[in-house]
Write a protein that holds these residues in place. Structure first.
Motif, PDB file in Angstrom:
ATOM      1  N   SER A  92      -5.631  -9.758  -3.534  1.00  0.00           N
ATOM      2  CA  SER A  92      -6.162  -8.527  -2.654  1.00  0.00           C
ATOM      3  C   SER A  92      -6.144  -7.460  -3.750  1.00  0.00           C
TER       4      SER A  92
ATOM      5  N   SER B 151      -4.970  -2.156   1.932  1.00  0.00           N
ATOM      6  CA  SER B 151      -5.025  -3.324   1.176  1.00  0.00           C
ATOM      7  C   SER B 151      -6.727  -3.837   1.351  1.00  0.00           C
TER       8      SER B 151
ATOM      9  N   ASP C 222       0.816  -1.150   0.047  1.00  0.00           N
ATOM     10  CA  ASP C 222       0.030  -0.042  -0.034  1.00  0.00           C
ATOM     11  C   ASP C 222       1.029   1.440   0.001  1.00  0.00           C
TER      12      ASP C 222
ATOM     13  N   ILE D  30      -5.709  -3.128  -3.735  1.00  0.00           N
ATOM     14  CA  ILE D  30      -5.004  -2.032  -3.356  1.00  0.00           C
ATOM     15  C   ILE D  30      -5.981  -0.733  -3.599  1.00  0.00           C
TER      16      ILE D  30
END
Ligand code: ADP
Ligand code: MG
Length: 480
Positions: A142, A133, A87, A144
């Protein structure tokens, strides 16, 4: 034996500064936007872009420094804190390290005995937030969201002066109140605008050196902070009493299981390879600038509380409740100024019925269904004996339900108090005639029965007879 251990806590509070745009870019900071719609090239860490400082954050940090009696540095420096995390696209966070903008502040909280206790504020520095995240709803991937990247934060670091979870909460609440008074942060904990890491250690009572600490992350409500600290204190004491050692580490609080667990070994400052950011000039402000900011400071919570006690003869505890929130304090003062009721009466209604109604409907004072002037209008009708305090509660509820002003409701519902002596006397006569046994007992010396008679008259009049008059007339007629 937890009595042999002393708890030591220091807090690092992150307050999101309430600027419209980010600290080093012109992207918006509004909460809740679609992911990655509020991140520009600077926030995304593109090569070749340069940060431009948002001047507003300097003014805000300066305000905070002055409010906590700190030194505001005429020269402070931005530094790069280097680490890798998905991140953080730049690979470093811009923060302040050796030369923060605010140092050596203080504030006072109440300790367990109710005495004032000074808590030192080591420093407060400016920095940018990282992104976020996202794991939910993305299967094995995942995501961002960089909307939050570059949002301005003021990190406020306390001395290890706090000695219990309760003191830590009191300190955090105080900071919360101050940043909202200063209007430099909205303090919204649910949206992450106000959060803290708690550093917790224990040491044998009487020992000078601090024990090894654990740093607790992910504390986003006052309740969780208290629970997390208490859990951690117990864990450390148990560990030490079993002959173990506390390791310095970062721990995560899990609110579902109410426990803390290891997240990572605590990094040392040199792991971050801090160095002055070559893209940003040092912040230089002069005495004149600082004094100009000082003149914009509002009356602060402690001063307001003391003034409320003096000016309105309030109890210190009531003044404390009313001044937690600047809007609540303003509401109270507006209501006092608008009417004839005593300030203490206004305070009781604001802290009592009004607070309960707001709470029930999940409203803030700013969105109260009854405006300060209208509450004042209701209390005026108690003062001038138009209605009793009891009927006033009924009128209050009707006002809350939107039925109109106090006068309109009193009129529409026929709630005017009966103050006509002959009308009250007629009801008193009826009540006396209907209760010969109680009359005899009263006259034989059972004085307490006066309450029974008052109750009967009030019942007959639907609570509308003036209680003082009822009492006097009853006593006169029952005497022999
Ligand atoms: P870092 O930046 O590495 O987290 P600092 O030394 O700047 O560490 O301290 C951060 C916070 O931890 C401060 O609020 C400080 O008061 C607190 N602190 C430091 N040592 C201890 C300790 N032994 N027990 C409890 N709190 C501590
Ligand atoms: Mg830390």
């Amino acid at each position: 034996m937890s009595g042999q251990w002393e708890v030591v806590i220091g807090l690092e509070i992150h307050a999101q500064l309430a600027t419209r745009s980010k600290i080093f870019s012109s992207a918006a900071t509004t909460y809740g936007a679609e992911p990655n719609t509020q991140a520009c090239l600077v926030d995304l860490g593109y090569p070749g872009v340069l940060p431009v400082l948002n001047e507003e954050v300097i003014r805000m940090a300066c305000k905070f420094g002055l409010a906590v009696n700190a030194t505001v540095a005429q020269r402070s420096v931005f530094a790069r804190k280097n680490y890798f995390y998905p991140d953080l696209p730049k690979g470093y966070q811009i923060s302040q390290y050796e030369l923060p903008i605010v140092e050596h502040g203080e504030l006072y909280i109440k300790d367990a005995e109710g005495k004032d206790k000074r808590i030192g504020i080591t420093r407060a520095h400016l920095e940018e937030d990282a992104g976020k995240s996202i794991h939910e709803g993305l299967g094995r991937s995942s995501g961002i969201d960089l909307n939050r990247a570059g949002t301005p934060l003021l990190e406020i670091v306390s001395e290890p002066d706090l000695r219990s979870a309760k003191e830590a909460i009191a300190y955090m609440r105080k900071i919360h109140t101050i940043v909202r008074y200063l209007e430099i942060s909205d303090g919204n904990m649910a949206e992450g605008s106000f959060r803290c890491d708690a550093n917790v250690s224990v040491r044998p009572r009487g020992q000078k050196e601090l024990g090894t600490r654990a740093e607790l992350k992910n504390l986003n409500s006052f309740r969780f902070i208290e629970k997390a600290i208490n859990f951690e204190v117990e864990r450390q004491i148990e560990l030490l009493e079993d002959g173990g050692k506390v390791v310095q580490e970062t721990r995560l609080y899990d609110s579902d299981r109410d426990e803390t667990r290891t997240m990572r070994a605590k990094e040392e400052a040199n792991d971050y390879r801090y160095f002055p950011d070559p893209d940003l000039l040092p912040i230089e402000i002069d005495e004149e600038y600082i004094e100009a900011v000082r003149r914009t400071l509002p009356e602060l919570p402690d001063a307001k509380q003391q003034r409320f006690v003096k000016e309105y003869s309030l109890k210190a505890s009531d003044a404390a409740i009313l001044t937690v929130n600047r809007a609540l304090a303003d509401y109270f003062e507006t209501a006092v100024a608008a009417g004839t009721a005593k300030a203490r009466t206004v305070a009781n209604w604001v802290i009592g019925d009004l607070a309960a109604a707001l709470n029930k409907d999940g409203l803030e004072i700013e969105t109260s269904r009854i405006a300060a002037g209208d509450l004042s209008g209701l209390l005026d009708r108690i003062t001038d004996n138009t209605i009793s305090g009891k009927i006033a509660k009924e009128v209050f509820d009707a006002m809350w339900a939107g039925e109109g002003t106090a006068d309109e409701i009193i009129e529409a519902r026929g709630l005017k108090q009966i103050t006509d002596t002959s009308a009250i006397e007629a009801v008193v006569d009826e009540v006396i005639a209907a209760n010969p046994t109680q009359v005899a007992e009263y006259q034989a010396g059972k004085d307490k029965l006066i309450g029974f008679f008052v109750g009967q008259v009030m019942k007959e009049t639907g609570g509308k007879a003036n209680p003082g008059q009822v009492n006097a007339i009853l006593k006169k007629k029952l005497a022999r």
